[in-house]
Design an enzyme around this catalytic site. Structure first.
Site, PDB file in Angstrom:
ATOM      1  N   ALA A 187      10.294  28.937  -1.821  1.00 45.64           N
ATOM      2  CA  ALA A 187       9.483  30.069  -1.395  1.00 45.64           C
ATOM      3  C   ALA A 187       9.711  30.299   0.099  1.00 45.64           C
ATOM      4  CB  ALA A 187       8.007  29.799  -1.679  1.00 45.64           C
ATOM      5  N   GLY A 210       9.836  26.964  -5.222  1.00 41.80           N
ATOM      6  CA  GLY A 210       9.695  28.192  -5.994  1.00 41.80           C
ATOM      7  C   GLY A 210      10.942  28.539  -6.784  1.00 41.80           C
ATOM      8  N   GLU A 244      10.691  26.572  -9.903  1.00 37.54           N
ATOM      9  CA  GLU A 244       9.635  27.174 -10.716  1.00 37.54           C
ATOM     10  C   GLU A 244      10.119  28.474 -11.361  1.00 37.54           C
ATOM     11  OE1 GLU A 244       5.529  25.820  -8.567  1.00 37.54           O
ATOM     12  OE2 GLU A 244       6.889  27.068  -7.383  1.00 37.54           O
ATOM     13  N   GLU A 273       7.525  20.486  -2.274  1.00 34.94           N
ATOM     14  CA  GLU A 273       6.328  20.964  -1.565  1.00 34.94           C
ATOM     15  C   GLU A 273       5.548  19.837  -0.911  1.00 34.94           C
ATOM     16  OE1 GLU A 273       7.166  24.051  -4.783  1.00 34.94           O
ATOM     17  OE2 GLU A 273       7.224  21.863  -4.620  1.00 34.94           O
TER      18      GLU A 273
END
Length: 294
Positions: A102, A145, A148, A168
């Protein structure tokens, strides 16, 4: 848009130069809406132009997933869902990075109240809600991300250089777009805990062994193989493919008894379709079926 991603914690600063776009196969034609997008490229591929291809395109940020990119991705998926000629969709990045994470700079100053009021990351789920089959073609880094996003897809094909991870924890937070929920469903609790709690990466071969990736291919062949898979899926009835996808997904949301009943009812429902009749008739007559998605 300048951005920093999770990748600064896990690999060299000198990795921003990307190799040639992996989605430049000869049989790919530009989708009419491509000019409207800033952070992605949208194409059609396959001998019959029946596979949609979405290429993440933020080279300087190693395809870090900013809000603008995810909004464009959602819009492209909606367009492909409405395109009757497309039976499957491939999402890919570059040979260096599928998506390195992300966009940390974009979210760095967020607050709890802002996240809750804006329902931060909610629109990322469009990938998982897409009714047409979505194939992730993962080369390079699929971290945070990016991992994901790959797991939101229905099938993951990995290049030999792929690296998956949820780092993360290394920046003081946890996955927020399904990492703690989808990863255990792919690889089991113990392995998911190891990945999430340490931030460790796994390579393509380990990902295949764990069941995270369906198959592994040479990096330069990956997108072509994903498109071939999309073509094979697209040759079937889109209506029946949709029902089959719904039935498989139900296995992760229901008990076995509920799932078996759901499957049986969908199976029964196929007998109300012209494509079921055509498929069985073609089989008996020993000829290829001519599906009309009805």
């Amino acid at each position: 848009m300048a951005a920093r991603s999770l990748t600064k914690f896990v690999f060299s600063k000198n990795s921003a130069n990307l190799v040639k776009n992996a989605c430049s196969a000869q049989n790919v034609r530009l989708f009419s809406a491509q000019a409207n997008y800033e952070f992605i490229k949208v194409s059609k591929a396959g001998a019959k132009n029946n596979v949609g291809v979405i290429t993440l395109n933020r080279p300087k940020a190693l395809n870090a997933l900013c809000n603008g990119l995810m909004t464009e991705l959602s819009n492209a998926l909606v367009e492909f869902e409405g395109d009757g000629s497309v039976g499957a969709i491939v999402i890919t990045g570059s040979e260096k990075a599928f998506a390195a994470g992300a966009d940390i700079k974009e979210m760095q100053n967020n607050t709890f109240a802002k996240n809750v009021s804006a329902n931060f990351l909610e629109h990322w789920n469009k990938v998982a809600r897409t009714y047409k089959p979505v194939i992730a073609a993962v080369n390079g880094y699929a971290l945070g991300g990016g991992c994901e996003l790959a797991m939101m897809c229905d099938i993951i094909y990995a290049g030999e250089n792929a690296k998956f991870g949820q780092p993360e924890i290394l920046i003081g937070t946890i996955p927020g777009a399904g990492g703690t929920q989808r990863l255990p469903r792919y690889v089991g609790k113990s392995k998911a805990m190891e990945i999430v709690l340490t931030g460790n990466q796994v390579n393509a071969q380990e990902a295949e062994k764990m069941g995270l990736a369906a198959k592994v291919f040479p990096a330069d062949k990956l997108v072509d193989e994903a498109v071939k898979l999309g073509e094979k899926i697209s040759a079937n009835s889109q209506l029946i493919v949709k029902l089959a996808k719904e039935s498989v997904n139900a296995a992760f949301e229901t008990t076995l008894a509920q799932g078996l009943l759901f499957e049986k009812r969908l199976f029964h429902a196929t007998f109300a379709t012209k494509d079921r009749q055509e498929g069985m008739t073609a089989f008996v007559e020993k000829r290829p079926p001519n599906f009309t998605n009805e």
